[in-house]
Write a protein that holds these residues in place. Structure first.
Motif, PDB file in Angstrom:
ATOM      1  N   ARG A 165       0.828  -1.206   0.000  1.00  0.00           N
ATOM      2  CA  ARG A 165       0.000   0.000   0.000  1.00  0.00           C
ATOM      3  C   ARG A 165       0.862   1.255   0.000  1.00  0.00           C
ATOM      4  O   ARG A 165       0.553   2.236  -0.682  1.00  0.00           O
ATOM      5  CB  ARG A 165      -0.924  -0.008   1.219  1.00  0.00           C
ATOM      6  N   PHE A 166       1.942   1.225   0.773  1.00  0.00           N
ATOM      7  CA  PHE A 166       2.871   2.362   0.813  1.00  0.00           C
ATOM      8  C   PHE A 166       3.443   2.626  -0.570  1.00  0.00           C
ATOM      9  O   PHE A 166       3.418   3.761  -1.065  1.00  0.00           O
ATOM     10  CB  PHE A 166       3.994   2.063   1.812  1.00  0.00           C
ATOM     11  N   ARG A 167       3.935   1.576  -1.191  1.00  0.00           N
ATOM     12  CA  ARG A 167       4.553   1.726  -2.502  1.00  0.00           C
ATOM     13  C   ARG A 167       3.533   2.167  -3.549  1.00  0.00           C
ATOM     14  O   ARG A 167       3.820   3.050  -4.368  1.00  0.00           O
ATOM     15  CB  ARG A 167       5.195   0.398  -2.920  1.00  0.00           C
ATOM     16  N   ARG A 168       2.338   1.581  -3.500  1.00  0.00           N
ATOM     17  CA  ARG A 168       1.328   1.929  -4.485  1.00  0.00           C
ATOM     18  C   ARG A 168       0.897   3.393  -4.344  1.00  0.00           C
ATOM     19  O   ARG A 168       0.757   4.100  -5.349  1.00  0.00           O
ATOM     20  CB  ARG A 168       0.107   1.014  -4.353  1.00  0.00           C
ATOM     21  N   HIS A 169       0.733   3.855  -3.097  1.00  0.00           N
ATOM     22  CA  HIS A 169       0.320   5.251  -2.912  1.00  0.00           C
ATOM     23  C   HIS A 169       1.369   6.206  -3.469  1.00  0.00           C
ATOM     24  O   HIS A 169       1.028   7.174  -4.163  1.00  0.00           O
ATOM     25  CB  HIS A 169       0.078   5.554  -1.430  1.00  0.00           C
ATOM     26  N   LEU A 170       2.629   5.947  -3.182  1.00  0.00           N
ATOM     27  CA  LEU A 170       3.686   6.804  -3.715  1.00  0.00           C
ATOM     28  C   LEU A 170       3.739   6.722  -5.234  1.00  0.00           C
ATOM     29  O   LEU A 170       3.802   7.752  -5.925  1.00  0.00           O
ATOM     30  CB  LEU A 170       5.045   6.410  -3.134  1.00  0.00           C
ATOM     31  N   SER A 171       3.720   5.510  -5.763  1.00  0.00           N
ATOM     32  CA  SER A 171       3.840   5.324  -7.210  1.00  0.00           C
ATOM     33  C   SER A 171       2.716   6.025  -7.968  1.00  0.00           C
ATOM     34  O   SER A 171       2.934   6.583  -9.049  1.00  0.00           O
ATOM     35  CB  SER A 171       3.840   3.830  -7.557  1.00  0.00           C
ATOM     36  N   GLU A 172       1.513   5.991  -7.414  1.00  0.00           N
ATOM     37  CA  GLU A 172       0.357   6.553  -8.108  1.00  0.00           C
ATOM     38  C   GLU A 172       0.245   8.062  -7.959  1.00  0.00           C
ATOM     39  O   GLU A 172      -0.414   8.715  -8.779  1.00  0.00           O
ATOM     40  CB  GLU A 172      -0.925   5.899  -7.585  1.00  0.00           C
ATOM     41  N   ASN A 173       0.885   8.624  -6.944  1.00  0.00           N
ATOM     42  CA  ASN A 173       0.658  10.039  -6.650  1.00  0.00           C
ATOM     43  C   ASN A 173       1.877  10.943  -6.796  1.00  0.00           C
ATOM     44  O   ASN A 173       1.714  12.140  -7.028  1.00  0.00           O
ATOM     45  CB  ASN A 173       0.104  10.184  -5.225  1.00  0.00           C
TER      46      ASN A 173
END
Length: 348
Positions: free
Chosen positions: A321-329
């Motif tokens: 979730r941490f990685r996905r939030h950063l990657s997407e935003n």
């Protein structure tokens, strides 16, 4: 550059130095028992700042910088670094002794702890510029480059190489190369324990397909006891570092140090005998935030800094979730460093 008000509770919350020499201390002998390899697009100044939050003692290397880029390009862009990065080494690429000498002299004024010559990169692009592993076939030229570079700085000039190239990959070939490096005055040599195949393989394939032959590096250390031999290639754990240390003087870690950076958190204790408290991943991320904010204030988009922290929580609950939030935003227009705190909120 406007000064930044330091936070006394933040061990690395100091000014981003535009000229590291302003606080540079006299050079001390480098401890190369563990280092992070120069890796294009990865070991940027942003990654190195993050890595230094994790490990105090591991030697950090820049990406390779071509000598001509320093001579004819934006020197500060290629050479500026954060004072907190020490000990830090610059890797240069080139094959013209005069150009390398000039670039080394310029780089010396920035306060690097070591200058390293790349004789190991197998990519087609650098071969066309007569840079990297192709130079193993010309040890006399490499020696002249090393000698010219040494004349310009008081810090060590070192060489990073392979065990061989194409069909020139036996022990005698490597022995002759190292023998000439020793004669040039080179006292520290990093050996990537694979040969480089100069045509037919991509740089990525050259990091995986040629077999690792650690014994070749071990034999060179036995034959040249007065040269510091650092082993590179395929090492992923500190246990492996410990195993190799009985045969060589140090180990250089490549991809693992980027893809799983927190494994370096134990390095100071295991490798260097420093028992300081190990910061948590959360603490490291929070300490990285002021740095990202300062870079942002200087016009540096957060995505350039934050891409290096994507793997900090690898293997931990909430890491995806941490990685996905950063990657997407972090790539969105108008993104601010706050996106890091938002990503941290995704962790349990």
């Amino acid at each position: 550059m406007p000064p930044h008000a330091a936070n006394p509770n933040h061990p690395f919350d100091t000014v981003l130095m535009s000229n590291p020499l302003s606080t540079q201390l006299p050079h001390q002998p480098l401890d190369r028992r563990l280092s992070v390899a120069p890796m294009m697009d990865w070991t940027t100044r942003d990654y190195r700042f993050l890595a230094r939050l994790i490990t105090r003692h591991t030697l950090l290397y820049t990406e390779m910088v071509v000598a001509q880029a320093i001579l004819h390009g934006d020197r500060d862009r290629f050479l500026d670094f954060n004072d907190e990065e020490h000990p830090v080494a610059l890797q240069l690429g080139g094959s013209d002794p005069q150009q390398l000498a000039q670039a080394t002299r310029i780089a010396g004024d920035y306060g690097y702890d070591e200058i390293n010559l790349n004789v190991g990169c197998p990519s087609d692009r650098v071969q066309q510029g007569k840079i990297g592993a192709i130079l193993m076939a010309e040890p006399e030229l490499v020696a002249r480059c090393v000698e010219a570079m040494q004349a310009e700085v008081t810090v060590p000039v070192t060489v990073k190489t392979r065990i061989g190239i194409d069909d020139q990959d036996d022990y005698d070939f490597l022995y002759r190369f190292v023998d000439r490096m020793e004669a040039s005055g080179c006292t520290s040599l990093t050996i990537h324990a694979r040969k480089a195949i100069l045509s037919g393989l991509s740089p990525k394939e050259n990091r995986d397909i040629p077999p690792l032959i650690y014994q070749r590096a071990y034999a060179i250390k036995h034959a040249f006891p007065h040269i510091e031999i650092i082993l590179n290639g395929g090492v992923k754990t500190l246990n492996e570092v410990h195993e190799h240390m009985g045969e060589v003087d140090g180990v250089m870690i490549g991809r693992e140090a980027y893809q799983n950076p927190y494994f370096l958190a134990e390095a100071d204790r295991v490798v260097f005998g420093d028992d300081h408290a190990i910061p948590s991943r959360q603490t490291i991320a929070e300490q990285f935030l002021p740095y990202v904010e300062r870079r942002y204030a200087l016009g540096h988009a957060p995505k350039h800094s934050l891409r290096h922290i994507l793997n900090l929580f690898q293997g931990q609950p909430g890491a995806r979730r941490f990685r996905r939030h950063l990657s997407e935003n972090m790539h969105k227009p108008g993104t601010t460093p706050q996106v890091l705190m938002d990503a941290l909120s995704q962790l349990p």
